[in-house]
Write an enzyme that holds these catalytic residues in place. Structure first.
Site, PDB file in Angstrom:
ATOM      1  N   LYS A  13       0.864  -1.145  -0.034  1.00  0.00           N
ATOM      2  CA  LYS A  13      -0.068   0.008   0.071  1.00  0.00           C
ATOM      3  C   LYS A  13       0.619   1.165   0.055  1.00  0.00           C
ATOM      4  O   LYS A  13       0.555   2.277  -0.407  1.00  0.00           O
ATOM      5  CB  LYS A  13      -0.736   0.102   1.089  1.00  0.00           C
ATOM      6  CG  LYS A  13      -0.412  -0.280   2.490  1.00  0.00           C
ATOM      7  CD  LYS A  13      -1.548  -0.109   3.665  1.00  0.00           C
ATOM      8  CE  LYS A  13      -1.074  -0.158   4.899  1.00  0.00           C
ATOM      9  NZ  LYS A  13      -0.090  -1.465   5.352  1.00  0.00           N
ATOM     10  N   ARG A  88      -5.296   2.858  12.112  1.00  0.00           N
ATOM     11  CA  ARG A  88      -5.102   1.436  12.171  1.00  0.00           C
ATOM     12  C   ARG A  88      -6.030   0.771  13.193  1.00  0.00           C
ATOM     13  O   ARG A  88      -6.106  -0.517  13.025  1.00  0.00           O
ATOM     14  CB  ARG A  88      -3.566   1.320  12.566  1.00  0.00           C
ATOM     15  CG  ARG A  88      -2.585   1.543  11.588  1.00  0.00           C
ATOM     16  CD  ARG A  88      -1.108   0.818  11.905  1.00  0.00           C
ATOM     17  NE  ARG A  88      -0.045   0.949  11.207  1.00  0.00           N
ATOM     18  CZ  ARG A  88       1.358   0.647  11.501  1.00  0.00           C
ATOM     19  NH1 ARG A  88       1.384   0.504  12.576  1.00  0.00           N
ATOM     20  NH2 ARG A  88       1.971   0.460  10.513  1.00  0.00           N
ATOM     21  N   ARG A 123      12.874  -7.391   1.852  1.00  0.00           N
ATOM     22  CA  ARG A 123      13.221  -5.968   1.897  1.00  0.00           C
ATOM     23  C   ARG A 123      14.531  -5.670   2.561  1.00  0.00           C
ATOM     24  O   ARG A 123      14.972  -6.383   3.225  1.00  0.00           O
ATOM     25  CB  ARG A 123      11.995  -5.522   2.583  1.00  0.00           C
ATOM     26  CG  ARG A 123      10.805  -5.168   1.831  1.00  0.00           C
ATOM     27  CD  ARG A 123       9.678  -4.252   2.123  1.00  0.00           C
ATOM     28  NE  ARG A 123       9.409  -3.984   3.479  1.00  0.00           N
ATOM     29  CZ  ARG A 123       8.583  -3.059   3.833  1.00  0.00           C
ATOM     30  NH1 ARG A 123       7.729  -2.638   2.950  1.00  0.00           N
ATOM     31  NH2 ARG A 123       8.216  -3.070   5.261  1.00  0.00           N
ATOM     32  N   ARG A 156      15.657  -4.821   8.484  1.00  0.00           N
ATOM     33  CA  ARG A 156      15.140  -4.155   9.477  1.00  0.00           C
ATOM     34  C   ARG A 156      14.548  -5.286  10.496  1.00  0.00           C
ATOM     35  O   ARG A 156      14.004  -6.263  10.164  1.00  0.00           O
ATOM     36  CB  ARG A 156      14.069  -3.320   9.236  1.00  0.00           C
ATOM     37  CG  ARG A 156      14.696  -2.015   8.579  1.00  0.00           C
ATOM     38  CD  ARG A 156      13.881  -0.889   8.662  1.00  0.00           C
ATOM     39  NE  ARG A 156      12.338  -1.089   8.305  1.00  0.00           N
ATOM     40  CZ  ARG A 156      11.734  -0.526   7.341  1.00  0.00           C
ATOM     41  NH1 ARG A 156      12.309   0.345   6.820  1.00  0.00           N
ATOM     42  NH2 ARG A 156      10.238  -1.152   7.258  1.00  0.00           N
ATOM     43  N   ARG A 167       3.166  -9.207  13.407  1.00  0.00           N
ATOM     44  CA  ARG A 167       2.412  -7.726  13.044  1.00  0.00           C
ATOM     45  C   ARG A 167       1.316  -8.088  12.150  1.00  0.00           C
ATOM     46  O   ARG A 167       0.199  -7.586  12.384  1.00  0.00           O
ATOM     47  CB  ARG A 167       3.702  -7.184  12.014  1.00  0.00           C
ATOM     48  CG  ARG A 167       4.727  -6.451  12.943  1.00  0.00           C
ATOM     49  CD  ARG A 167       5.802  -5.835  11.779  1.00  0.00           C
ATOM     50  NE  ARG A 167       5.199  -4.625  10.926  1.00  0.00           N
ATOM     51  CZ  ARG A 167       5.648  -4.253   9.905  1.00  0.00           C
ATOM     52  NH1 ARG A 167       6.930  -4.661   9.275  1.00  0.00           N
ATOM     53  NH2 ARG A 167       5.226  -3.148   9.428  1.00  0.00           N
TER      54      ARG A 167
END
Length: 210
Positions: A13, A88, A123, A156, A167
């Protein structure tokens, strides 16, 4: 045009928000970027946010709402904005509504959890300028080195598989109810986020209008 981007962490997104921002010339407002900037600067908000982010937990509402609402008062938001990473929770959505910030579209970029875990562990982020890459979808010219500033790239903590799974659990528990919330408001639109990036973008443009 006031838009919120919905979707699990790693659904893409943020990438779509940047593309929408460029096409429609409205600012892309990412709470993740705000938090990371504060973390890099070592502010008290940044320190508190990092504690939660490193554990794969959401940053509490009280650390988020005032910061975002203040950002929406800036001059560059007068013709609209794209929110990425906020709200959120239902409580945050209500806080946004109470701040007289009505939305036009809620775009849900839908991607299965297993796809997201695979995406996120590929990533990489630059320790210098914060630029992000992907070892498969957006590799650097030299492996492990940032194209922009030449500094080292890292995985990360919040992109590691075990953190991503946590998450996602948090997302399904706390954030997914927003899909029902905005569906009831009548502004929810869903796109298939497993498509190629350009196909996802074209689907969103069709929803928003040229």
């Amino acid at each position: 045009m006031k838009i919120i981007m919905l979707g699990a962490p790693g659904a893409g997104k943020g990438t779509q928000a940047k593309m929408i921002s460029k096409k429609y010339e409205i600012p892309h407002i990412s709470t993740g970027d705000i938090f990371r900037a504060n973390i890099k600067e070592g502010t008290e908000l940044g320190k508190k946010a990092k504690e939660y982010m490193d554990q794969g937990l959401l940053v509490p509402d009280e650390l988020t709402v005032d910061l975002v609402v203040d950002r929406l008062q800036k001059e560059d938001c007068k013709n609209g904005f794209i929110l990425d990473g906020f709200p959120r929770t239902i409580a945050q959505a209500e806080a946004l509504k109470n701040a007289n910030q009505s939305l036009d579209f809620a775009i849900d970029v839908n991607v299965p959890d297993e796809n997201i875990i695979s995406r996120m562990e590929g990533r990489r982020a630059c320790v210098g300028c914060g630029a992000t890459y992907h070892v498969v979808y957006n590799p650097t010219k030299v492996e492990g080195i940032c194209d922009a500033c030449g500094k080292e790239l890292i995985l990360r903590d919040d992109d590691k598989p075990e953190t991503v799974k946590k998450r996602l659990d948090v997302y399904h528990d706390q954030t997914q109810p927003l899909i029902d919330y905005y569906a009831n408001v009548g502004i929810l639109k869903t796109v298939d986020g497993t498509q190629d990036m350009e196909d996802v973008f074209n689907a969103i443009v069709t929803i928003l209008g040229a």
